[in-house]
Design a protein around this motif. Structure first.
Motif, PDB file in Angstrom:
ATOM      1  N   VAL A 514      34.946  85.294 121.744  1.00  0.00           N
ATOM      2  CA  VAL A 514      35.995  84.262 121.477  1.00  0.00           C
ATOM      3  C   VAL A 514      35.961  83.125 122.147  1.00  0.00           C
ATOM      4  CG1 VAL A 514      38.509  83.740 121.604  1.00  0.00           C
ATOM      5  CG2 VAL A 514      37.773  86.065 120.875  1.00  0.00           C
ATOM      6  N   THR A 515      35.672  82.954 123.432  1.00  0.00           N
ATOM      7  CA  THR A 515      35.395  81.698 124.098  1.00  0.00           C
ATOM      8  C   THR A 515      34.193  81.042 123.696  1.00  0.00           C
ATOM      9  OG1 THR A 515      36.465  82.657 126.246  1.00  0.00           O
ATOM     10  CG2 THR A 515      34.988  80.612 126.226  1.00  0.00           C
ATOM     11  N   LEU A 516      33.056  81.538 123.429  1.00  0.00           N
ATOM     12  CA  LEU A 516      31.851  81.003 123.078  1.00  0.00           C
ATOM     13  C   LEU A 516      31.946  80.485 121.507  1.00  0.00           C
ATOM     14  CD1 LEU A 516      28.939  83.341 124.618  1.00  0.00           C
ATOM     15  CD2 LEU A 516      29.805  81.131 125.225  1.00  0.00           C
ATOM     16  N   ALA A 541      32.419  84.689 114.790  1.00  0.00           N
ATOM     17  CA  ALA A 541      32.201  85.297 115.851  1.00  0.00           C
ATOM     18  C   ALA A 541      33.529  85.618 116.788  1.00  0.00           C
ATOM     19  CB  ALA A 541      31.376  85.050 116.966  1.00  0.00           C
ATOM     20  N   ALA A 542      34.394  84.370 116.843  1.00  0.00           N
ATOM     21  CA  ALA A 542      35.623  84.374 117.746  1.00  0.00           C
ATOM     22  C   ALA A 542      36.567  85.370 116.797  1.00  0.00           C
ATOM     23  CB  ALA A 542      36.073  82.903 117.886  1.00  0.00           C
ATOM     24  N   VAL A 543      36.773  85.025 115.444  1.00  0.00           N
ATOM     25  CA  VAL A 543      37.345  85.895 114.713  1.00  0.00           C
ATOM     26  C   VAL A 543      37.252  87.197 114.638  1.00  0.00           C
ATOM     27  CG1 VAL A 543      38.155  86.109 112.365  1.00  0.00           C
ATOM     28  CG2 VAL A 543      37.916  83.729 113.145  1.00  0.00           C
ATOM     29  N   PHE A 544      36.044  87.585 114.445  1.00  0.00           N
ATOM     30  CA  PHE A 544      35.685  88.993 114.446  1.00  0.00           C
ATOM     31  C   PHE A 544      36.053  89.721 115.750  1.00  0.00           C
ATOM     32  CE2 PHE A 544      31.960  92.213 113.958  1.00  0.00           C
ATOM     33  CZ  PHE A 544      32.403  92.814 113.078  1.00  0.00           C
ATOM     34  N   ALA A 545      35.618  89.022 116.987  1.00  0.00           N
ATOM     35  CA  ALA A 545      36.021  89.504 118.191  1.00  0.00           C
ATOM     36  C   ALA A 545      37.518  89.708 118.441  1.00  0.00           C
ATOM     37  CB  ALA A 545      35.247  88.593 119.379  1.00  0.00           C
ATOM     38  N   GLY A 546      38.442  88.784 117.829  1.00  0.00           N
ATOM     39  CA  GLY A 546      39.655  88.834 118.256  1.00  0.00           C
ATOM     40  C   GLY A 546      40.240  89.827 117.486  1.00  0.00           C
TER      41      GLY A 546
END
Length: 951
Positions: A514-516, A541-546
């Motif tokens: 999420v950070t990256l 990636a941030a959305v998927f990880a969230g």
């Protein structure tokens, strides 16, 4: 016996599609057999029959190059229908839209609407020849449209030939056959039929030498016809030896010689036109042929006429195409290789000028020699488009391009990474893993090492090998990739860790992703001058990880944090758009809302999210929308609707080959079947789900485990139920996902533990339920579950009554009924018969309203032991007829009877077309009809007073 008589059975089966459509019933027939066996002739006879019967006939034909032209053959067939279903400008616009995968589902739904609208006016017959060559979008369209039109007056005749390396078209044909399409397999002519055909064609009794030669055609009607024509035209001239029978692979020499003999007297201009058309592969305009060197358009007028009069070319449209693809193949094979390569290069140039870069890349590759950098660059220029719309075709193009490159070519590593990704997206996981592993072993990937490992990780995840995925992710991360690539790897790691029970790993990887993913970094500009930079981030990636983090938070029993993670992911996806929206974080938001008893909000989020998914064309998500809506229906006690949504989701998952999503759908069917007293259906659904687990499909530890226990309890085997659940029970209270997903789990577990005399387990479950409730004070069902579990352990009537009221207030009627039954048991033991009866009657009202037949029957029996009559299961219901329809089915039936199409009905009721289709299947079964026409007639009689059943 004549050829027509010999094939009467096959002809009858094919022609039956015409009266079936005319009678208002859909019909699907697949005609299969090797080239030249007579498939096209059967479709032509059906076409004539359809026109005579007044049907709208749609006649499509795929070619080899259609694999890289999404929906091309289908759209042009709809344009050529009489009357047309699409206008010329519409076909042009839709063909352009089809190049973008974001429009895929919209286009297919639009085509479905046109078919429904036309079939409401007059029946439709769809003929599709050489379906083995269709592109992936057309293949998916057939998977969706054929079953969805099953109850409309739309019949389908699809012809295909077997392939050594089956593509998406062959896979779709196999799927349609498994789904119930009728199969017509054309077999070669036998010796008697061959002899009769020789008599008819030659007009004399064939001698032994002629029969021997004819039998060497392998009984192929087209091959035999061409051979006999050549013999007749040669006036008895002897044919040489070495004529092969029909095999799958290269064309038989006999046929090649026969066709060559047939074409020997063509004018040079006509032969040049046919050679160019053979290389072009698809239907070609006269102007395109002229531009490729066939001559001027005016010079080609006589050549076109000659080709049509000889039966080589079809004159049925504005484009030239071969009446028999085998003739095209012979012409192509006889061209010198240098001529073929030259014509392919010219075709690529012409197509590029027309903006048809994807088709141009195919021709450029066919013209290329090893080391041809122009072909490689051309492919790279269209790669993004091809992978998005036709990953299978993209994979084939990439593999062919790799064959042109030496082992040390600079672009080889980049193309390998793309090829691994394309193979995975196309479902060719074994090939993807083989190619990727071989490339990794060379140690020459350089900057693309991480990209290849990411592709291998995705392939492993797709195959359900989450541990293998994690191994590739670690190896990719060790290469210290750029931050956007690292973010995507970590997001994939977060999801893979979920399925190996490493929630701590999910938490760590998800947070960093999420950070990256939200960071903006500088990178060299593509095609720019040295020193130019562009900004790059990885919000997807941030959305998927969230999404993964929201699951971890919920599993820990912290729904507020789960909602926060999901809300943030949704906001980011909406703000960034692009690939971030394709991750569909609303799926996870809706699920956390469901667990929080916020059912109306969950319903609204699912509706908005599914509409967005349909607009974006993200087919992978479709089974999940059905799954979470089915879970929502189950929670609020709409059992029939829950089963309908689950069945619709399974159909979509099968269409998409998205089998990783079927376990949760089967779990809904297990629970719905148990509540309704259908134990055999529950066991069958459980077996199907567990089969997926045994095949290595990744699942959460909770997936199907609770349903296994419920089926064991239904069979009276409490010990097995506790044994199945032992691993999950050992993780309480740290991992409480089971208690979050299933609020009735805690009290049921306490009941099982007390029945087995395990008070320690009962206490642990009570404590775990209390922790979940304390963490989520606004979620009434969690408080209810904690009070219910506590009341069972302490045999406390007041506590149980409080739990029943809380469950009822939370909108979970079946959970309330369970608690009320326990209230009644305590009251009865205390001698309060009246209190027990009140609780049981209230519980029975709830179960009857939900259609929970098993519980209603059991409560009825309990009331009788107390001297009360009660009500039996489905006392006011029926197995068939209008009274058997649920409220949802009645709404669908009435709208369809008013003339609305499936899609219009879906829009009116805020459902998906698949859900409406599943409702219709149930309606037809209950009313004993098989088509929309019969449903309308029955509805008119019913509403008009001809049937007085209660609605």
């Amino acid at each position: 016996m004549s050829r027509r008589t010999a094939r009467r059975a096959a002809l009858d089966a094919v022609l039956a599609a015409v009266p079936s459509a005319a009678a208002g019933r859909g019909h699907a027939v697949v005609v299969s057999g090797p080239p030249g066996i007579g498939k096209t002739r059967l479709l032509s006879l059906a076409r004539e029959s359809g026109h005579e019967a007044g049907l709208t006939v749609v006649h499509g034909h795929a070619s080899e190059l259609d694999r890289v032209a999404p929906l091309s053959a289908l759209l042009h067939a709809l344009r050529r229908a009489d009357p047309p279903l699409l206008s010329g400008p519409e076909v042009t616009d839709m063909a352009e839209f089809a190049r973008d995968s974001a429009n895929r589902l919209w286009l297919i739904h639009r085509i479905g609407e046109r078919l429904e609208e036309r079939s409401a006016e007059r029946p439709v017959l769809v003929l599709f020849d050489d379906a083995q060559w269709v592109d992936e979008v057309t293949a998916y369209a057939l998977r969706v449209l054929v079953p969805s039109m099953a109850h409309n007056p739309v019949s389908w005749l699809i012809a295909c030939r077997p392939e050594t390396n089956p593509g998406p078209g062959s896979a779709t044909v196999d799927w349609l056959l498994r789904d119930g399409a009728e199969s017509v397999r054309l077999a070669p002519l036998d010796a008697t039929e061959i002899a009769q055909m020789c008599r008819e064609e030659l007009g004399v009794e064939p001698g032994p030498e002629v029969l021997s030669l004819a039998q060497r055609t392998g009984g192929n009607p087209l091959l035999l016809t061409e051979l006999l024509d050549a013999m007749r035209e040669a006036e008895g001239a002897e044919l040489g030896d070495g004529i092969a029978g029909l095999v799958s692979g290269p064309l038989p020499n006999a046929f090649v010689e026969a066709v060559s003999h047939r074409l020997r007297n063509l004018s040079p201009t006509t032969r040049r036109l046919l050679d160019i058309a053979a290389v072009f592969g698809k239907p070609i305009t006269v102007h395109d042929a002229a531009a490729l060197g066939a001559g001027s358009p005016l010079e080609l007028v006589d050549s076109v006429r000659e080709g049509v009069e000889l039966g080589i070319l079809s004159g049925d449209s504005a484009q030239l195409c071969f009446r028999q693809q085998l003739v095209r193949e012979v012409l192509y094979r006889h061209l010198p290789e240098v001529t073929r390569r030259m014509l392919h290069r010219e075709a690529a140039t012409r197509l590029n000028l027309q903006g048809r870069s994807v088709e141009a890349a195919e021709h450029l590759l066919s013209s290329a020699l090893p080391g041809d950098r122009q072909a490689v660059e051309a492919l790279l220029g269209v790669l993004t488009t091809v992978i998005a719309t036709a990953p299978n075709a993209a994979a084939d193009l990439l593999l062919r391009t790799l064959d042109l490159l030496g082992e040390h070519e600079p672009s080889r590593a980049k193309l390998t990474a793309h090829a691994v990704h394309a193979l995975t997206a196309a479902g060719r996981v074994t090939e993807a893993r083989r190619l990727g592993e071989r490339a990794v072993a060379t140690r020459m990937l350089g900057d693309f090492d991480a990209a290849v490992h990411l592709g291998l990780a995705e392939a492993a995840k797709h195959a359900g090998d989450d541990r293998g995925a994690l191994d590739h992710i670690e190896r990719a991360l060790a290469a210290e990739p750029a931050l956007p690539m690292r973010a995507r790897l970590l997001a994939l790691r977060a999801h893979a860790c979920l399925y190996v029970d490493d929630f701590d790993g999910t938490q760590a990887a998800g947070k960093e992703a999420v950070t990256l993913g939200r960071s903006v970094v500088s990178a060299p500009a593509r095609g720019g001058r040295s020193g130019d930079t562009r900004t790059e981030a990885a919000p997807d990636a941030a959305v998927f990880a969230g999404a993964a983090l929201s699951v971890v938070a919920a599993a820990a029993g912290d729904l507020d944090r789960g909602l926060e993670e999901a809300d943030v992911a949704v906001a980011l996806a909406d703000a960034e758009g692009g690939q971030a929206r394709h991750r569909h974080p609303r799926l996870w938001l809706a699920r956390v809302l469901l667990w929080s008893d916020r059912f109306a909000e969950a319903e609204a989020v699912l509706e908005v999210g599914q509409r967005e998914a349909e607009a974006l064309g993200t087919g992978w998500s479709m089974p999940l929308w059905h799954c979470y809506r089915a879970e929502l229906r189950l929670a609020v006690g709409r059992l029939d609707d829950a089963a309908t949504e689950a069945e619709a989701g399974l159909r979509v998952a099968a269409e998409l080959d998205a089998l990783a999503l079927t376990a949760s759908l089967e779990a809904v069917l297990v629970q719905a079947a148990l509540w309704r007293g259908r134990g055999s259906d529950a066991r069958a659904a459980l077996r199907r789900g567990l089969d997926q687990r045994e095949r290595g499909i990744g699942m959460l530890a909770e997936d199907l485990t609770w349903e296994q226990a419920l089926v064991a309890v239904d069979a009276g085997d409490d010990k097995t139920a506790l044994r199945v659940l032992s691993d999950l029970l050992d993780r309480l209270p740290g991992r409480a996902l089971l208690l979050v997903e299933e609020p009735t789990a805690a009290p049921r577990l306490v009941r099982l533990a007390l029945a087995e005399g395990d008070t320690d387990l009962a206490n642990r479950v009570v404590d775990a339920a209390a922790i979940v409730a304390d963490r989520n004070p606004r979620v009434r069902s969690f408080t209810a579950a904690a009070r219910h579990a506590e009341g069972l352990r302490d045999d406390a009537r007041a506590t149980l009554a409080e739990a029943a009221d809380l469950f009822d207030d939370s909108g979970r009627p079946l959970a309330a009924a369970w608690a009320l039954e326990d209230v009644a048991a305590v009251a009865a033991r205390a001698g309060d018969r009246a209190g027990a009866v009140r609780a049981l009657e209230r519980a029975q009202t709830l179960t009857a309203r939900c259609g929970a037949d098993r519980e209603t029957t059991r409560l009825h029996q309990t009331l009788r032991t107390l001297g009360e009559k009660g009500r039996s299961a489905r006392a006011t219901g029926a197995a068939t007829g209008w009274a058997a329809l649920t409220e949802s089915e009645l709404r669908v039936a009435r709208l369809v009877a008013e003339g609305l199409t499936n899609r219009a009905t879906a829009r009116s009721l805020f459902l998906s077309p698949h859900t409406v289709d599943t409702h219709l299947r149930h309606i037809y079964a209950k009313l004993g009809v098989s088509s929309r026409v019969e449903l309308v007639r029955l509805a008119l009689r019913h509403e008009g007073g001809g049937n007085h059943e209660k609605t």
